[in-house]
Design a protein around this motif. Sequence first.
Motif, PDB file in Angstrom:
ATOM      1  N   ASP A   1       1.302   2.869   4.394  1.00 22.90           N
ATOM      2  CA  ASP A   1       0.063   2.225   3.947  1.00 22.90           C
ATOM      3  C   ASP A   1      -0.966   3.201   3.385  1.00 22.90           C
ATOM      4  O   ASP A   1      -1.984   2.770   2.843  1.00 22.90           O
ATOM      5  N   SER A   2      -0.733   4.502   3.476  1.00 23.24           N
ATOM      6  CA  SER A   2      -1.664   5.442   2.845  1.00 23.24           C
ATOM      7  C   SER A   2      -0.985   6.786   2.605  1.00 23.24           C
ATOM      8  O   SER A   2      -0.042   7.162   3.315  1.00 23.24           O
ATOM      9  N   ILE A   3      -1.479   7.489   1.583  1.00 25.98           N
ATOM     10  CA  ILE A   3      -0.998   8.826   1.234  1.00 25.98           C
ATOM     11  C   ILE A   3      -2.200   9.711   0.946  1.00 25.98           C
ATOM     12  O   ILE A   3      -3.130   9.300   0.240  1.00 25.98           O
ATOM     13  N   GLU A   4      -2.178  10.904   1.482  1.00 26.65           N
ATOM     14  CA  GLU A   4      -3.198  11.902   1.182  1.00 26.65           C
ATOM     15  C   GLU A   4      -2.508  13.185   0.730  1.00 26.65           C
ATOM     16  O   GLU A   4      -1.546  13.625   1.350  1.00 26.65           O
ATOM     17  N   GLN A   5      -3.021  13.752  -0.355  1.00 30.40           N
ATOM     18  CA  GLN A   5      -2.446  14.989  -0.889  1.00 30.40           C
ATOM     19  C   GLN A   5      -3.452  16.125  -0.823  1.00 30.40           C
ATOM     20  O   GLN A   5      -4.649  15.921  -0.950  1.00 30.40           O
TER      21      GLN A   5
ATOM     22  N   ALA B   1      -3.295  20.773  -1.630  1.00 30.55           N
ATOM     23  CA  ALA B   1      -2.511  21.807  -2.302  1.00 30.55           C
ATOM     24  C   ALA B   1      -1.265  22.201  -1.524  1.00 30.55           C
ATOM     25  O   ALA B   1      -0.244  22.558  -2.103  1.00 30.55           O
ATOM     26  N   SER B   2      -1.333  22.104  -0.200  1.00 32.80           N
ATOM     27  CA  SER B   2      -0.234  22.616   0.619  1.00 32.80           C
ATOM     28  C   SER B   2       0.774  21.555   1.054  1.00 32.80           C
ATOM     29  O   SER B   2       1.797  21.889   1.656  1.00 32.80           O
ATOM     30  N   GLY B   3       0.498  20.274   0.791  1.00 36.13           N
ATOM     31  CA  GLY B   3       1.445  19.264   1.240  1.00 36.13           C
ATOM     32  C   GLY B   3       0.912  17.855   1.111  1.00 36.13           C
ATOM     33  O   GLY B   3      -0.107  17.597   0.458  1.00 36.13           O
ATOM     34  N   VAL B   4       1.600  16.924   1.781  1.00 30.14           N
ATOM     35  CA  VAL B   4       1.300  15.494   1.715  1.00 30.14           C
ATOM     36  C   VAL B   4       1.233  14.939   3.125  1.00 30.14           C
ATOM     37  O   VAL B   4       2.035  15.308   3.993  1.00 30.14           O
ATOM     38  N   THR B   5       0.273  14.044   3.369  1.00 38.12           N
ATOM     39  CA  THR B   5       0.188  13.340   4.642  1.00 38.12           C
ATOM     40  C   THR B   5       0.310  11.840   4.373  1.00 38.12           C
ATOM     41  O   THR B   5      -0.380  11.304   3.503  1.00 38.12           O
ATOM     42  N   ALA B   6       1.211  11.190   5.093  1.00 35.03           N
ATOM     43  CA  ALA B   6       1.435   9.759   4.910  1.00 35.03           C
ATOM     44  C   ALA B   6       1.232   9.046   6.237  1.00 35.03           C
ATOM     45  O   ALA B   6       1.573   9.574   7.306  1.00 35.03           O
ATOM     46  N   HIS B   7       0.695   7.834   6.182  1.00 34.97           N
ATOM     47  CA  HIS B   7       0.509   7.029   7.387  1.00 34.97           C
ATOM     48  C   HIS B   7       1.358   5.769   7.283  1.00 34.97           C
ATOM     49  O   HIS B   7       1.431   5.133   6.230  1.00 34.97           O
ATOM     50  N   THR B   8       2.010   5.420   8.379  1.00 35.90           N
ATOM     51  CA  THR B   8       2.801   4.195   8.432  1.00 35.90           C
ATOM     52  C   THR B   8       2.248   3.291   9.523  1.00 35.90           C
ATOM     53  O   THR B   8       1.744   3.761  10.552  1.00 35.90           O
ATOM     54  N   ARG B   9       2.368   1.985   9.287  1.00 37.56           N
ATOM     55  CA  ARG B   9       1.979   1.021  10.314  1.00 37.56           C
ATOM     56  C   ARG B   9       3.234   0.324  10.824  1.00 37.56           C
ATOM     57  O   ARG B   9       4.281   0.344  10.188  1.00 37.56           O
ATOM     58  N   GLY B  10       3.119  -0.284  11.969  1.00 40.78           N
ATOM     59  CA  GLY B  10       4.257  -0.903  12.623  1.00 40.78           C
ATOM     60  C   GLY B  10       4.201  -0.602  14.107  1.00 40.78           C
ATOM     61  O   GLY B  10       3.222  -0.034  14.615  1.00 40.78           O
TER      62      GLY B  10
ATOM     63  N   ASP C   1      11.022   3.187  -2.979  1.00 41.24           N
ATOM     64  CA  ASP C   1      10.746   1.934  -2.268  1.00 41.24           C
ATOM     65  C   ASP C   1      10.750   0.707  -3.170  1.00 41.24           C
ATOM     66  O   ASP C   1      10.078  -0.286  -2.877  1.00 41.24           O
ATOM     67  N   GLY C   2      11.523   0.725  -4.244  1.00 38.32           N
ATOM     68  CA  GLY C   2      11.835  -0.483  -4.977  1.00 38.32           C
ATOM     69  C   GLY C   2      10.799  -0.949  -5.975  1.00 38.32           C
ATOM     70  O   GLY C   2       9.777  -0.299  -6.207  1.00 38.32           O
ATOM     71  N   PRO C   3      11.051  -2.121  -6.585  1.00 37.52           N
ATOM     72  CA  PRO C   3      10.197  -2.616  -7.673  1.00 37.52           C
ATOM     73  C   PRO C   3       8.739  -2.807  -7.283  1.00 37.52           C
ATOM     74  O   PRO C   3       7.854  -2.611  -8.107  1.00 37.52           O
ATOM     75  N   ARG C   4       8.479  -3.179  -6.035  1.00 34.91           N
ATOM     76  CA  ARG C   4       7.096  -3.391  -5.589  1.00 34.91           C
ATOM     77  C   ARG C   4       6.556  -2.150  -4.870  1.00 34.91           C
ATOM     78  O   ARG C   4       5.744  -2.248  -3.964  1.00 34.91           O
ATOM     79  N   SER C   5       6.976  -1.007  -5.301  1.00 29.92           N
ATOM     80  CA  SER C   5       6.698   0.275  -4.658  1.00 29.92           C
ATOM     81  C   SER C   5       5.254   0.439  -4.190  1.00 29.92           C
ATOM     82  O   SER C   5       4.304   0.398  -4.980  1.00 29.92           O
ATOM     83  N   THR C   6       5.101   0.636  -2.888  1.00 31.76           N
ATOM     84  CA  THR C   6       3.797   0.955  -2.330  1.00 31.76           C
ATOM     85  C   THR C   6       3.350   2.337  -2.779  1.00 31.76           C
ATOM     86  O   THR C   6       2.157   2.564  -3.039  1.00 31.76           O
ATOM     87  N   VAL C   7       4.280   3.263  -2.871  1.00 34.55           N
ATOM     88  CA  VAL C   7       3.944   4.618  -3.321  1.00 34.55           C
ATOM     89  C   VAL C   7       3.349   4.564  -4.725  1.00 34.55           C
ATOM     90  O   VAL C   7       2.310   5.188  -5.002  1.00 34.55           O
ATOM     91  N   ARG C   8       3.980   3.831  -5.610  1.00 36.51           N
ATOM     92  CA  ARG C   8       3.479   3.740  -6.983  1.00 36.51           C
ATOM     93  C   ARG C   8       2.085   3.123  -7.022  1.00 36.51           C
ATOM     94  O   ARG C   8       1.206   3.598  -7.755  1.00 36.51           O
TER      95      ARG C   8
END
Length: 571
Positions: free
Chosen positions: A151-155, A157-166, A181-188
């Motif tokens: 549900d979220s991505i933060e970038q 210079a040194s890397g990426v932080t992603a948060h998942t729910r569930g 993650d397919g045609p409805r890509s959350t990442v996109r």
Amino acid sequence: MDPVIIVGAGPVGLTLALALARQEVPSVVLDEGPGKDEQRLARTVVLREDTAALLARLSGFPLAAAGLVWTGWRSVRRRQVMRNIRFDDVPDVPGEAASGGASRGATEDAVQEASAGPAPLHLAQHVLTGALRDAIAEERLVKVAVESRLDSIEQEASGVTAHTRGPKGTWWRGSYLIGCDGPRSTVRKLQDIRFPGRTAVERHAVAALRTELPWSGEALLHRAPPWRTSGPSAGEITARPLPDGVWRLDWLLPPGKDLVTPDLLVARIRETLAGWSAGSTPPYDLLDTGVHAVHHRLARRWRAGRVFLAGDAAHLLGALGTQGLDEGLRDADNLAWKLALAWHHGPHEALLDSYQVERRGLVAARLRAADQALPLLRGGKGLRSYVPGSSRGHDALLTDGHLGRGPLGAPGAYADSPLAPPRTESETAVETAPGSQVVDVRVTAEDGTFVRLRDRLGRGALLVVLIAPGTGVWARKHWVSAGIMPRLAAAVTALPHPAELLVAESYPGAAAHTVLLVRPDGHLVTALSGVRPSDLYTAAEAALGDRKKSEAAGTGAGAGTGAGTGTGGVG
């Protein structure tokens, strides 16, 4: 260093995770589902020979044992299976014998098509993903997190932080993040990347059923069947074999959003089977059904800093026999070795940028070819109505798409790649053009064993292949220190990236002492005439994204220490 985060546990995401693991790069696969795949026989995949080999190499699973390789593709524009009707002005369908003086299945433009090379592999998608999941279960460098929806991505210079729910919602830290993650890509969507294109370019009604057809192990493309009793139809039908007597049948639906009811689908099944079986419907078991809509879309960008897109998240295609999953697997193969190099050796921005240039350019060309062919192949009027023989040419174009040939289906070449080296006088021509996939020939490995060239791909190393006729009949110890071999071995050791030296007795179009430089994903960088250490080094630098450095070094190409073919041979 932090692992690579892969969002999506479909075939592309799982393949990318395994490809990275083979190059000692850890990854975390975020799977929003429970970690199991629904068994749907009407949801199948078509794999070209090279992508099937890629999956078999990564998973260790003999995919051909779980699927069925097509022995050919029968392309028929109009096919009537009727007795006591004679068509005197047209020949029989090739391979079909006449009965009682009547022509069985004989009509205008009926042609038999066979694959010029290995036929595609057709299997249920859940079989493929099951094989990949089994391989990942044994892989120490891959972690799969189920029921984890991004549900979220933060970038930074040194890397990426992603948060998942569930149930186990949490934060994940990674070096890079790839949206598979397919045609409805959350990442996109989180990266605000546009996804323009066309909706419902084609629609197909699909049925998986167990029955016996008049042919066996052969896919059928039926362009314009004469029966139309079940309502309006665009006419085209495909039948693809699966194991255990199961067939997947696809009916091209007319434009629009007409509802495909169960009664209509059953009527189509019965009339189609009757049409192929001399008028009587053979027994069948209906196992699965569905409606498949083909969309054509292409993401504007495939990279946003440390975030990448692959597979259906980056592109949608599938009309006229093109295969979206096949292209998605090529995405994974292209990206894996570039990510691995950057993960192990630090930023290689030009190399990572080349992923979008190469893959997006190739898929865009595929989409353009399909969009240009659609009006001719699907239109009832226009050019095909006036040009003699045009229908046969169009049938061949469509068949090529299904068989993985021509502009619609053949494996693409990165002809204008930013990783292409500068031209040198020592460059020589072979049947494989630079940027294209190499032919899978037998080679002698450094330990003296005979292996296939394709088996050495995907390990992160460049491949240097010397063409040396006669080496196959002698043990490696007799020629490894003879002729030009010591000089070539020294040149390979001095390359700016690990490389494996292989020897082949022959290669299509290559003269003796030709040296091939091959990328880890199997695409040819260059072919050189003889051992040219400086040119080989320059080409390797370019293949790693150091084009400016290689161009500067290329000013004196061919003049390096030990340049030349030598006269001593290998043996």
